[in-house]
Write a protein that holds these residues in place. Structure first.
Motif, mmCIF file in Angstrom:
data_model
loop_
_atom_site.group_PDB
_atom_site.id
_atom_site.type_symbol
_atom_site.label_atom_id
_atom_site.label_comp_id
_atom_site.label_asym_id
_atom_site.label_seq_id
_atom_site.Cartn_x
_atom_site.Cartn_y
_atom_site.Cartn_z
ATOM 1 N N ALA A 211 0.815 -1.212 0.000
ATOM 2 C CA ALA A 211 0.000 0.000 0.000
ATOM 3 C C ALA A 211 0.848 1.261 0.000
ATOM 4 O O ALA A 211 0.429 2.296 -0.538
ATOM 5 C CB ALA A 211 -0.929 0.001 1.214
ATOM 6 N N GLY A 212 2.056 1.183 0.546
ATOM 7 C CA GLY A 212 2.898 2.365 0.640
ATOM 8 C C GLY A 212 3.942 2.516 -0.442
ATOM 9 O O GLY A 212 4.700 3.484 -0.427
ATOM 10 N N THR A 213 3.987 1.594 -1.398
ATOM 11 C CA THR A 213 5.004 1.619 -2.458
ATOM 12 C C THR A 213 4.329 1.795 -3.808
ATOM 13 O O THR A 213 3.530 0.938 -4.215
ATOM 14 C CB THR A 213 5.814 0.309 -2.451
ATOM 15 O OG1 THR A 213 6.324 0.068 -1.139
ATOM 16 C CG2 THR A 213 6.975 0.386 -3.432
ATOM 17 N N PRO A 214 4.608 2.886 -4.548
ATOM 18 C CA PRO A 214 3.913 3.130 -5.820
ATOM 19 C C PRO A 214 4.011 1.964 -6.796
ATOM 20 O O PRO A 214 3.011 1.590 -7.427
ATOM 21 C CB PRO A 214 4.612 4.386 -6.363
ATOM 22 C CG PRO A 214 5.133 5.075 -5.149
ATOM 23 C CD PRO A 214 5.519 3.991 -4.196
ATOM 24 N N GLU A 215 5.216 1.384 -6.965
ATOM 25 C CA GLU A 215 5.394 0.291 -7.908
ATOM 26 C C GLU A 215 4.522 -0.907 -7.540
ATOM 27 O O GLU A 215 3.937 -1.559 -8.411
ATOM 28 C CB GLU A 215 6.868 -0.142 -7.958
ATOM 29 C CG GLU A 215 7.806 0.910 -8.482
ATOM 30 C CD GLU A 215 8.261 1.873 -7.380
ATOM 31 O OE1 GLU A 215 7.666 1.863 -6.283
ATOM 32 O OE2 GLU A 215 9.209 2.643 -7.631
ATOM 33 N N LEU A 216 4.428 -1.196 -6.246
ATOM 34 C CA LEU A 216 3.673 -2.364 -5.818
ATOM 35 C C LEU A 216 2.169 -2.103 -5.859
ATOM 36 O O LEU A 216 1.379 -3.022 -6.108
ATOM 37 C CB LEU A 216 4.109 -2.791 -4.413
ATOM 38 C CG LEU A 216 5.591 -3.178 -4.284
ATOM 39 C CD1 LEU A 216 5.879 -3.743 -2.906
ATOM 40 C CD2 LEU A 216 6.006 -4.171 -5.370
ATOM 41 N N ARG A 217 1.755 -0.852 -5.635
ATOM 42 C CA ARG A 217 0.335 -0.533 -5.840
ATOM 43 C C ARG A 217 -0.032 -0.722 -7.312
ATOM 44 O O ARG A 217 -1.110 -1.243 -7.625
ATOM 45 C CB ARG A 217 0.046 0.916 -5.406
ATOM 46 C CG ARG A 217 0.088 1.129 -3.902
ATOM 47 C CD ARG A 217 -0.702 2.367 -3.508
ATOM 48 N NE ARG A 217 -0.218 3.573 -4.182
ATOM 49 C CZ ARG A 217 0.711 4.387 -3.700
ATOM 50 N NH1 ARG A 217 1.271 4.110 -2.524
ATOM 51 N NH2 ARG A 217 1.092 5.458 -4.353
ATOM 52 N N GLY A 218 0.847 -0.297 -8.191
ATOM 53 C CA GLY A 218 0.614 -0.531 -9.613
ATOM 54 C C GLY A 218 0.551 -2.014 -9.940
ATOM 55 O O GLY A 218 -0.302 -2.462 -10.720
ATOM 56 N N PHE A 393 -1.212 4.740 -10.171
ATOM 57 C CA PHE A 393 -0.519 4.382 -8.940
ATOM 58 C C PHE A 393 1.006 4.370 -9.119
ATOM 59 O O PHE A 393 1.741 4.653 -8.181
ATOM 60 C CB PHE A 393 -0.959 2.993 -8.471
ATOM 61 C CG PHE A 393 -2.383 2.915 -8.015
ATOM 62 C CD1 PHE A 393 -3.034 4.023 -7.493
ATOM 63 C CD2 PHE A 393 -3.083 1.713 -8.106
ATOM 64 C CE1 PHE A 393 -4.348 3.948 -7.069
ATOM 65 C CE2 PHE A 393 -4.396 1.628 -7.680
ATOM 66 C CZ PHE A 393 -5.030 2.746 -7.174
ATOM 67 N N TRP A 394 1.446 4.009 -10.333
ATOM 68 C CA TRP A 394 2.865 3.775 -10.604
ATOM 69 C C TRP A 394 3.346 4.800 -11.635
ATOM 70 O O TRP A 394 3.359 4.539 -12.819
ATOM 71 C CB TRP A 394 3.049 2.354 -11.114
ATOM 72 C CG TRP A 394 4.455 1.937 -11.381
ATOM 73 C CD1 TRP A 394 5.594 2.632 -11.141
ATOM 74 C CD2 TRP A 394 4.863 0.695 -11.958
ATOM 75 N NE1 TRP A 394 6.698 1.915 -11.535
ATOM 76 C CE2 TRP A 394 6.274 0.721 -12.038
ATOM 77 C CE3 TRP A 394 4.179 -0.427 -12.425
ATOM 78 C CZ2 TRP A 394 7.014 -0.334 -12.565
ATOM 79 C CZ3 TRP A 394 4.910 -1.480 -12.949
ATOM 80 C CH2 TRP A 394 6.303 -1.437 -13.009
ATOM 81 N N PRO A 395 3.727 5.989 -11.213
ATOM 82 C CA PRO A 395 4.146 7.034 -12.169
ATOM 83 C C PRO A 395 5.443 6.664 -12.859
ATOM 84 O O PRO A 395 6.270 5.910 -12.335
ATOM 85 C CB PRO A 395 4.311 8.272 -11.286
ATOM 86 C CG PRO A 395 4.567 7.726 -9.915
ATOM 87 C CD PRO A 395 3.799 6.445 -9.820
ATOM 88 N N ALA A 396 5.627 7.227 -14.047
ATOM 89 C CA ALA A 396 6.823 6.917 -14.835
ATOM 90 C C ALA A 396 8.096 7.403 -14.160
ATOM 91 O O ALA A 396 9.190 6.922 -14.470
ATOM 92 C CB ALA A 396 6.693 7.546 -16.227
ATOM 93 N N THR A 397 7.988 8.327 -13.235
ATOM 94 C CA THR A 397 9.171 8.872 -12.565
ATOM 95 C C THR A 397 9.600 8.044 -11.359
ATOM 96 O O THR A 397 10.578 8.382 -10.704
ATOM 97 C CB THR A 397 8.887 10.310 -12.088
ATOM 98 O OG1 THR A 397 7.704 10.299 -11.272
ATOM 99 C CG2 THR A 397 8.696 11.226 -13.279
ATOM 100 N N SER A 398 8.860 6.966 -11.049
ATOM 101 C CA SER A 398 9.238 6.138 -9.901
ATOM 102 C C SER A 398 10.546 5.420 -10.190
ATOM 103 O O SER A 398 10.966 5.268 -11.328
ATOM 104 C CB SER A 398 8.140 5.124 -9.589
ATOM 105 O OG SER A 398 7.984 4.228 -10.657
ATOM 106 N N ARG A 399 11.173 4.900 -9.145
ATOM 107 C CA ARG A 399 12.550 4.417 -9.282
ATOM 108 C C ARG A 399 12.668 3.177 -10.161
ATOM 109 O O ARG A 399 13.700 2.962 -10.767
ATOM 110 C CB ARG A 399 13.134 4.106 -7.896
ATOM 111 C CG ARG A 399 12.366 3.073 -7.094
ATOM 112 C CD ARG A 399 12.900 2.995 -5.677
ATOM 113 N NE ARG A 399 12.089 2.137 -4.833
ATOM 114 C CZ ARG A 399 12.283 0.841 -4.699
ATOM 115 N NH1 ARG A 399 13.250 0.253 -5.374
ATOM 116 N NH2 ARG A 399 11.515 0.121 -3.924
ATOM 117 N N THR A 400 11.618 2.350 -10.247
ATOM 118 C CA THR A 400 11.719 1.200 -11.140
ATOM 119 C C THR A 400 11.024 1.431 -12.466
ATOM 120 O O THR A 400 11.020 0.575 -13.317
ATOM 121 C CB THR A 400 11.108 -0.051 -10.488
ATOM 122 O OG1 THR A 400 9.735 0.208 -10.210
ATOM 123 C CG2 THR A 400 11.844 -0.431 -9.237
#
Length: 409
Positions: A211-218, A393-400
């Motif tokens: 719930a707290g990680t953008p990549e994992l919410r995506g 949930f998972w923006p393109a600017t996220s680290r992965t």
């Protein structure tokens, strides 16, 4: 991909995975025949209940067991789970009532809900290099696809000389051989992480990290898209082939093989693509394929299109699911620390299977009550909304999501 098999520990673990999957495949066939032997025309209801129990065990037992066995040696956890599964499979031929199947399936699948996340969390420890790990993920995906093709054929061959009760012995052998391979595997030494927080805190830790990680919410949203496509294929292929298109059992097998073939092609090509393409872009493309493929199924059913088009759509859906499933563990690996890895992998195992509790009834019950086009339309809408949600949930600017995660080695 074969270079990762040069690592002795991974080679043995991968072999253990293959024989366990073959045993599970034989179990699926034998369980269906046992249900028919006990319930006759009501066998579908027995199997439907057993599958529901399986999913409930995956969703609720997996995070609890991950918290309970966290401090135990990984090898002991894997071997113990295999031995429990072998023992339950040995008991199944002796049942004579449906409720006994439900109890034994719950125990067996609880052991699987312990084994599988622990096994998946161990692979990045054995293969710390991300390039090697990506290739291991592709091999794992291939193993699942091949199991769906090989196990039914192997079961059919064995049934020419054995009774279906004796198929369970093949399942027992698979789990025992898996345990033996794990026992003889030399695993990297790992310091036991201190237990932090209550049992409830540790049971829910993986879900809270999601719930707290953008990549994992995506990823969670993409899991629903995968479940929508997979449910349509697994639940309704037999209806399409036999009833709507007037085909045979062979046509059912051909359609399912097309779905598997699409997945296998992606599994074979994914490592090289992921060396150059960000995970987010690759998985986004897979989600778009799933949305288009499900929408295509709706249109095909609406206009009564030709059978070859359905086979093509099944290839597309197989490819789309593999484009999401194959890189998914890379996201888990990057989000994890040594102390949270097992919790995160268990959360993915549990949450992804929870999606099927939604999509299986949509595919089956709505298809039967409101018509197959309605079920396909709802599943297509679910996949499309899931894709949109994943991108949000998972923006393109996220680290992965900003660049391919290539490592040397």
């Amino acid at each position: 991909m074969l270079e990762v098999l040069a690592v002795p520990a991974y080679r043995k673990l991968f072999s253990a995975q293959i024989v366990a999957l073959l045993g599970t495949g034989l179990l699926t066939v034998a369980l269906g025949l046992l249900a028919f032997d006990l319930a006759g025309g009501q066998a579908g209801a027995v199997l439907g209940t057993a599958l529901t129990i399986k999913m409930l065990a995956y969703v609720f037992i997996a995070p609890l067991m991950a918290a309970l066995v966290e401090r135990l040696p990984k090898k002991a956890v894997l071997v113990g789970a295999d031995l429990i599964r072998a023992g339950i499979a040995l008991m199944l031929p002796m049942v004579d009532q449906a409720w006994q199947i439900y109890v034994l399936v719950f125990v067996l699948q609880s052991a699987s809900a312990t084994f599988t996340p622990a096994f998946q969390a161990l692979i990045p420890v054995v293969l710390p290099d991300e390039r090697h790990y990506t290739r291991a993920l592709s091999l794992s995906r291939l193993a699942y696809d091949l199991e769906s093709l090989v196990s039914p054929a192997l079961a059919a061959a064995l049934l020419t000389v054995l009774s279906f009760h004796e198929l369970f012995l093949g399942t027992v052998a698979g789990f025992l051989l898996s345990a033996a391979l794990v026992v003889t595997t030399r695993l990297p030494a790992a310091d036991a992480a201190p237990l932090e927080g209550s049992l409830w805190h540790r049971t829910t830790l993986g879900a809270r990290i999601f719930a707290g990680t953008p990549e994992l919410r995506g990823l969670m949203a993409l899991n629903l898209a995968v479940a929508a496509a997979t449910a349509l294929v697994l639940v309704n292929t037999v209806v399409y082939a036999r009833e709507l298109f007037g085909g045979s059992n062979t046509d059912v097998a051909i359609a399912l093989a097309c779905f598997g073939a699409g997945s296998m092609v992606v599994a074979l090509t994914a490592p090289r693509i992921l060396d150059r393409l960000p995970d987010r872009a690759f998985m986004r493309a897979g989600a778009v394929l799933l949305s288009l493929g499900l929408a295509g199924a709706f249109l095909l059913l609406t206009v009564s299109g030709p059978w070859p088009v359905l086979l093509g759509l099944w290839v597309v859906l197989g490819a789309g699911t593999s484009m999401i499933n194959t890189p998914a563990a890379r996201l888990l690996r990057r989000a994890a620390t040594d102390s949270t890895r097992s919790y995160i992998f268990t959360a993915q195992f549990s949450l992804s299977h929870a999606c099927y509790i939604i999509t299986y009834p949509v595919a089956g019950w709505i298809g039967a009550a409101a018509g197959q086009p309605a079920a396909a339309a709802i599943l297509a809408a679910m996949a499309t909304l899931s894709t949109v949600a994943a991108l949000r949930f998972w923006p393109a600017t996220s680290r992965t999501g900003s660049a391919p995660a290539t490592t040397k080695g």
